[in-house]
Design an enzyme around this catalytic site. Structure first.
Site, mmCIF file in Angstrom:
data_model
loop_
_atom_site.group_PDB
_atom_site.id
_atom_site.type_symbol
_atom_site.label_atom_id
_atom_site.label_comp_id
_atom_site.label_asym_id
_atom_site.label_seq_id
_atom_site.Cartn_x
_atom_site.Cartn_y
_atom_site.Cartn_z
ATOM 1 N N GLU A 197 -0.798 -8.589 4.804
ATOM 2 C CA GLU A 197 -0.679 -8.763 6.264
ATOM 3 C C GLU A 197 -2.053 -8.720 6.934
ATOM 4 O OE1 GLU A 197 -0.279 -6.004 4.704
ATOM 5 O OE2 GLU A 197 -1.275 -4.459 5.890
ATOM 6 N N HIS A 246 -3.498 -5.599 0.892
ATOM 7 C CA HIS A 246 -2.791 -5.829 2.157
ATOM 8 C C HIS A 246 -2.675 -7.310 2.501
ATOM 9 C CE1 HIS A 246 -2.566 -1.673 3.794
ATOM 10 N NE2 HIS A 246 -3.585 -1.472 2.977
ATOM 11 N N CYS A 306 0.835 -1.193 0.000
ATOM 12 C CA CYS A 306 0.000 0.000 0.000
ATOM 13 C C CYS A 306 0.876 1.251 0.000
ATOM 14 C CB CYS A 306 -0.978 -0.035 1.190
ATOM 15 S SG CYS A 306 -2.309 1.154 1.001
#
Lengths: 275, 993
Positions: free
Chosen positions: A236, A234, A106
């Site tokens: 994660e 994302h 990002c």
């Protein structure tokens, strides 16, 4: 430095995702994972060279006030390291030259692109691409489907067909400086993740499956070595089943989230090639 | 000299911002333009070489791939009208601040104090528009005159060579710092004039108490020793006004109220806050005994409860209504970053884990003419949503729960509730994390942003209704990045043990934060001239009470002061030593070594006289309306689903990052297409534990029109109902009450004050009764008591509104349940009993009626139900669970069906009612404490067993056919709608917002 996979997550000045990024690195098996405030690097107390895997986490560096990650890129390019003649950017170049891994997510991806680290065609670190405002002019949080390019040199996506992850950005539309750049990216399979139909059959320009209008539906980009990699979605944010937006209804979801695969690939690569 | 750098998009690059502005100008103002292009303008007022400016323009200011730039010449191409909007002098300019830092990195040279970068945006409009239309676009959409200025130039008048002339919006002040002495030995009229003209918001009785203080020979002698004369200084008067403001002192909640109940009974209540709110928590905690999980209630910036052995949970909800009425974007942004500082500044400091937000607006489609100074509700909607978006997203705190309530009376004042939860170590350096104490000799450190004139009189201004003279300086713009840097620093400082206490600089600025912290030691000595300023020319009293944002006050032991400041410097955070905490008993400020305040702490904190109020309840003999049941129930259901209070808020929810930090396991949007309305959010704050936090809320202002007692009871029940629906443990949950009232003090301007005060008393009585009955302690809250608009003869008062937020725990997040139907064949059950309770319902409101039968809450049966629900959840017996609220059973059925992507076939004859009801009442009654659940057929026996003896109705089944089919009381098909049509009706109204 024995046989440990060492990951660093840089924090400060508006990063937001450092903790979950570090968690993903740990889950993937990295033995040492440090969240390091940028001031520690600029003071020379922590050295990039002591790590194998650099994570540039999501957030809003300097509020994205001059455009996403612009001020952040300016800092990394120009900030000197205290009481030395060196700049952080030189340490970063050395890190790359040593064949180590960088993943930007990002805002971290925006940072890499604006520093010229991606797509870095022919190893040229001048900026040829950018990430700018979504076509609808708004920040949005939604889950998307990503199709991986099996022919990409990207080491992070090895063995991957497709994955679903959330995007959470207002400036995720990839734009390049000309047809030639795009042609090179496509020809070299650097646009490794593309916004796609839910069955991962084909990339799409259709909103909201393609949330920002990115050219060639590109969501993630790597360099020719496959070791520098950035993506808007994302990974994660999907490391466990309960991160999935429909985990309460999709009973056969695996315990492990798809985003974790990218980190596992990184750790595996480091163990095989860099230790 | 000043430079002007313009940055625009290259030919052929899509201007998404311009397109959005064009679209919104059409939607907000009805003006159709052909095109809008935008240009960013940086006005650099600094000693730089042309090469350096060129490098800045080329480097950080522009993007070589998509942008071009020009220095000291215009970029504007074709246009009909150019509008350039920039900030007024002194207004926070975040982009300007970042630009300045970027240039410093580039040149390696710091800016001088009076140098700066100022930003503005140039809009190039193409299309048919005259001067009036251009002015409307500038004033009514692009800019806000309170904080911005603009230039409008028609194409014909544009200087193509030099462009827009350079203006530097620097604050230029030649004012010398001066302390005025104010003579208080004057007439009562004169005392009130001093209060009014100074925006002190002190009443006559309070002014007279101050007068008496000033005339006391003992005080005079004490003050003379410090070089002060008999009158008070302006600094002292301001300090008193801040500390005694309604905003800080909650005078109405602390008032002595004579209450008459309308049926001949009367009583005197010594503070509704102490009696009902503190009282409820005290009694709930006593009843819980060893199971009490409260750690810190009412005394700190936020409430603290136990999470597990190692961690405690912190929660606070605030309102930011008055500033949001004037500048919706800045007001709401400041609201969210402001409430972030509350949990952060609780105990020894806590890490933020999520935000919540609830807004109350008038309809964005409001078509009536608006009275002066009110912004159109649509503009407020857009500005507030964007403010919270920037504040929350940039701070890296997920916004996980919220709602929007519509009522046209909120045109008078919008309500902007912002909440933040945080996690703190149960123990820090061997001490409980929620305990802090400043010690005598500790240094007073101000950390974070600098002080300017922004936010002066915020506390006193919000203690008044919105009027013609409402000060523009009350508006501030938050700066999430400065705050984020400060938080990064303070968490490290906390873990290194560098301070003894911390608190937030919010309302009242240093005056409040230092004044309150000094209660620990019994005094302080602070040097106002040492405070870092954004620009020169501030008066000492302004420095003391400025509410400039992003600041915390920290008590640092002398021995750690050097390390504290060094760490701050290294992390690019400003920390300044302003003085010392003492035990002198005095609130002592100096400027250039001379004493400017010398007030006894006791007088400041306890001197305010108790307000006395009369409250008289009237039974307003409302009637139930006589209405015929609608013939087309499908259409009625669709109309209800499309009501603003019921329809989808997805367009807003998506603009908030609701999953940063990777802990949000139940998100605000759920179901097969990720677009169903979740009842509550669930967050897993620790990645190595499956324990979770559940957060939800209840808000039911419509019911206040009948009886605030039941409004409060229903808000509490709704909050808890939402909370248990997803799996929250009903025996480990705390509440926060946020009252937003209209002025309840009887006066010429408020002739119905006694009734409004009685409404307040009744809501508080319900708060006590139901918190006790449910066993829910209150841990924090806030009141905002002057939500009225009054200019000339026009007065708009909001409906009395309480947001009841709940926060609690679930032992294992994997037991969480969402509201969407999961599979065909599952059984559909209704929990709870349905009564003839359509009073103030969405259904009656749609038909233009109020009614009489407002829903009443039976807490005993509800609590039993919620506990049983927890049992069923623990044993994985629920496929889905959805609370019934606005629109009753009909709406809950439709939402469960379309969120799940399945049909449902149900029979109204199976619905347990306490009397024979008409079909529309069964479908749309808003009786409290009811939930709709779906259950796998194989779990039928186990499920029914848990609810044995309770009100349980098996209504039908979930079906493959994607049809909501409802059989009426005569056995006929009453509703037969495709779920796509129902979903469309529900999604359409706010889709494009």
């Amino acid at each position: 430095m024995s046989k440990q996979v060492r990951a660093i997550v840089i924090a400060g000045n508006g990063t937001n995702c450092e903790r979950e990024t570090a968690h993903a690195c740990r889950l993937a098996g990295a033995e040492v994972v440090d969240i390091v405030h940028i001031s520690e690097l600029l003071n020379g107390r922590v050295l990039l060279q002591d790590y194998h895997f650099l994570n540039l986490a999501g957030g809003f560096l300097d509020g994205d006030d001059l455009g996403s990650a612009k001020a952040g890129a300016n800092r990394l390019l120009h900030a000197p390291i205290k009481e030395s003649n060196e700049h952080l950017s030189e340490h970063l170049r050395k890190f790359i030259a040593d064949g180590k891994l960088i993943m930007g997510v990002c805002n971290g991806f925006q940072l890499m692109v604006k520093m010229g680290l991606l797509p870095a065609l022919g190893g040229d670190f001048t900026q040829h691409a950018t990430l700018t405002f979504n076509d609808n002019g708004r920040f949005e949080d939604r889950w998307v489907y990503l199709k991986a390019d099996p022919d990409s040199p990207c080491i992070f996506t090895r063995g991957l067909e497709g994955m679903t992850l959330p995007v959470r950005h207002g400036e995720g539309k990839l734009v390049v400086d000309g047809e030639a750049t795009l042609a090179s990216i496509e020809e070299k399979h650097l646009g490794v993740l593309k916004y796609s139909l839910p069955d991962y059959s084909a990339p799409t320009q259709e909103y909201p499956l393609n949330p920002n209008g990115s050219i060639a539906a590109i969501a993630g980009l790597c360099d020719e070595t496959g070791r520098l990699f950035g993506l808007m979605p994302h990974p994660e944010a999907y490391v466990h089943r309960t991160h999935h937006p429909r985990w309460t209804r999709e009973e056969d979801l695996p315990e492990e989230g798809m985003g974790l695969w990218l980190y596992q690939n990184a750790v595996r690569f480091i163990r095989d090639e860099l230790l | 000299m000043a430079w002007r750098v313009e940055v625009g998009l290259k030919e052929g690059i899509r201007d998404a911002r311009g397109e959005r502005v064009k679209r919104e100008i059409r939607e907000h103002l009805g003006i159709e333009l052909d095109q809008v292009r935008t240009i960013d303008v940086y006005t650099i007022d600094a000693d730089l070489s042309p090469e350096e400016v060129e490098a800045a323009a080329q480097g950080p200011f522009s993007d070589p791939v998509i942008q071009c730039y020009a220095v000291n010449q215009p970029l504007a191409g074709q246009f009909d009208v150019l509008i350039e909007v920039g900030f007024r002098p002194g207004v926070t300019d975040n982009i300007g601040r970042t630009s300045r830092e970027a240039i410093q990195y580039l040149t390696g040279r710091p800016f001088a104090d009076d140098e700066g970068v100022y930003t503005s945006v140039q809009y190039l409009l193409t299309g048919q528009l005259d001067e009036t239309a251009a002015e409307r676009i500038a004033a009514g959409f692009l800019g806000n005159g309170l904080i911005q200025r603009w230039t409008i130039i028609a194409e014909a008048d544009f200087d193509r060579k030099n462009g827009v002339p350079i203006t530097v919006p620097k604050v230029v002040s030649t004012a010398e710092p001066k302390v005025r002495e104010i003579d208080l030995n004057v007439s009562d009229e004169e005392l009130m004039r001093i209060s009014r003209e100074g925006v002190l918001a002190l009443n006559l009785e309070e002014m007279k108490v101050i007068q008496t203080f000033a005339n006391d020979p003992k005080n005079q002698a004490e003050r003379a020793e410090k070089g002060l004369t008999a009158g008070l200084t302006d600094v002292e008067l301001e300090a008193l006004a801040q500390t005694w403001s309604e905003h800080c002192k909650h005078k109405i909640f602390s008032a002595r109220i004579d209450y008459e109940d309308g049926e001949g009974g009367s009583e005197t209540i010594d503070s509704v806050f102490k009696t009902f709110i503190v009282g409820a928590t005290r009694d709930v905690r006593a009843a819980k005994g060893k199971k009490d999980f409260c750690l810190s209630v009412f005394k700190d910036n936020a409430g603290v409860i136990r999470f597990n052995d190692d961690w405690s949970l912190v929660f606070k909800v605030e309102t930011h209504n008055s500033p949001s009425a004037l500048d919706p974007y800045g007001g709401a942004l400041t609201g969210i970053v402001g409430v972030n500082r509350d949990p952060f500044g609780t105990g020894m400091g806590a890490r933020l884990i999520f935000n919540t937000d609830v807004f109350c607006f008038a309809s964005p489609f409001y078509g009536e003419p608006l009275p002066p100074r009110l912004l159109h509700p649509r503009r407020i909607f857009e500005g507030v949503v964007e403010g919270v978006e920037h504040g929350g997203n940039k701070s890296g705190v997920p916004t996980v729960n919220g709602s929007i309530v519509f009522d046209d009376r909120f045109a008078g004042k919008p309500l902007v509730y912002c909440g933040t939860a945080a996690l703190m170590p149960a123990e820090i350096h061997g001490q409980p994390g929620h305990v802090k104490q400043a010690r005598v000799g500790d240094r007073i450190m101000m950390v974070g942003g600098r002080i300017g004139k922004d936010g002066i009189h915020g506390a006193t201004f919000s203690s008044e209704e919105l009027h013609e003279g409402s000060p523009a300086t009350a508006v501030q713009i938050g700066d999430p990045i400065t705050q984020k840097r400060m938080f990064d620093f303070l968490i490290i400082a906390r873990d290194r043990g560098l301070y003894n206490a911390i608190t937030d600089n919010g309302a009242g600025g240093l005056s409040s934060s230092v004044g309150e912290m000094a209660e620990d030691t019994g005094g302080f000595e602070m040097h106002l001239d040492r405070a870092p300023l954004k620009y020169s020319g501030l008066q000492p009293w302004e420095i003391l009470i400025s509410e400039a944002q992003e600041r915390m006050t920290v008590a640092v032991p002398e021995s750690k002061a050097e390390e504290f400041i060094a760490l701050a410097k290294e992390m690019d955070v400003e920390a300044t030593d302003l003085g010392v905490f003492t035990d002198s008993g005095h609130y002592h400020c100096l400027y250039d070594g001379k004493t400017v305040t010398y007030l006894p702490m006791e007088f400041l904190h306890k001197g305010v006289p108790q307000l006395k109020l009369k409250a008289r309840w009237e039974n307003r003999n409302y009637e139930e309306p006589e209405v015929n049941q609608p013939l087309d129930m499908d259409a009625t259901l669709r109309h209800l689903l499309g009501r603003l209070n019921i329809c989808s808020k997805e367009s807003v929810v998506r603009r908030y990052d609701h999953e940063v930090q990777a802990g949000t396991v139940l998100k605000p949007l759920v179901g097969v297409a990720n677009d169903g309305p979740a009842d509550a959010a669930m967050v897993r704050p620790l990645p190595d534990s499956f324990e979770g936090v559940v957060v939800a809320h209840g808000i039911t202002p419509r019911y206040s029109d009948i009886d605030t007692y039941h409004m409060m009871a229903c808000a509490i029940d709704e909050g808890l109902r939402n909370y248990v629906a997803v799996g929250g443990n009903i025996d480990h949950v705390a509440g926060l009450d946020n009252f937003c009232w209209c002025d309840p003090v009887q006066s010429d301007r408020t002739p119905d004050g006694e009734y409004k005060a009685a409404q307040l008393v009744r809501a508080n009585k319900a708060l006590y009764d139901y918190c006790l009955a449910f066993g829910v302690p209150l841990i924090s809250g806030k009141d905002s008591m002057k939500n009225d608009y009054q200019i000339g003869d026009t007065k708009i008062s909001i409906p009395p509104t309480v947001l009841f937020s709940v926060i609690g725990k679930i032992a294992d997040i994997r037991k969480g349940v969402t509201m969407d139907a999961k599979r065909s064949g599952d059984l559909v059950y209704l929990l709870g009993i349905t009564r003839n309770e359509l009073g103030a319902s969405e259904y009656y409101d749609m038909l233009g009626h109020l009614g009489k039968n407002v829903p009443a809450v039976d807490a005993a049966s509800a609590l039993q139900r919620y506990r049983s629900l927890n049992q069923a959840q623990k044993r994985d017996l629920l496929a889905s669970c959805h609370d019934l609220s606005d629109g009753g059973l009909g709406v809950a059925l439709a939402e469960t069906a379309f969120a799940g992507g399945f049909g449902m076939h149900v029979d109204l004859r199976k619905v347990k009612c306490d009397e024979v009801l008409r079909e529309d009442a069964v479908l749309f009654s808003e009786s409290a404490s009811r939930l709709l659940v779906t259950v796998k057929p194989e779990n039928k026996a186990a499920f029914e067993n848990i609810f044995a003896g309770q009100d349980l109705s098996l209504l039908g089944t979930v079906n493959e056919d994607r049809e909501l089919r409802i059989v009426g009381l005569g056995g006929e098909i009453l509703v037969r709608s495709h779920i796509d049509d129902l979903k469309e009706a529900w999604q359409a109204p706010l889709r494009e917002m």
